[in-house]
Design an enzyme around this catalytic site. Sequence first.
Site, PDB file in Angstrom:
ATOM      1  N   CYS A  30     -10.354  -3.320 -40.569  1.00 47.19           N
ATOM      2  CA  CYS A  30     -10.161  -4.505 -41.414  1.00 47.19           C
ATOM      3  C   CYS A  30     -11.512  -5.079 -41.868  1.00 47.19           C
ATOM      4  CB  CYS A  30      -9.357  -5.529 -40.610  1.00 47.19           C
ATOM      5  SG  CYS A  30      -9.342  -7.186 -41.269  1.00 47.19           S
ATOM      6  N   CYS A  33     -12.111  -8.757 -41.078  1.00 48.29           N
ATOM      7  CA  CYS A  33     -12.291  -8.911 -39.626  1.00 48.29           C
ATOM      8  C   CYS A  33     -13.760  -8.649 -39.260  1.00 48.29           C
ATOM      9  CB  CYS A  33     -11.396  -7.939 -38.855  1.00 48.29           C
ATOM     10  SG  CYS A  33      -9.632  -8.169 -39.135  1.00 48.29           S
TER      11      CYS A  33
END
Length: 105
Positions: A30, A33
């Site tokens: 991600c 993230c």
Amino acid sequence: MAIVQVSDNNFQTEVESGGTVLVDFWAPWCGPCKMIAPVLEEISSDLGDKLKIAKVNVDENPGSAQRFGIMSIPTLMLVKDGQVVDKVIGFQPKENLMNAINKHL
């Protein structure tokens, strides 16, 4: 306080046993993230023992993600004394996160 890696097995002990905990639901693939990780490191350094930060890899720990209805990552969930008190979805600048956290410290 250090950032701790949390699994489905130790979630209750690490997150719901008391105090204020910022839970980062994330995954290694991600992009947002990865962007928020250094922000969380800064917050951990700034707040020290006032806040625990727990990271939950949703790929490895689907039970915790499902339990809290995590549909998008990163999702940051603020837990105080075992109760979810706030939730932020997606990348946020440090200032926004600190505002959300400081309401509950």
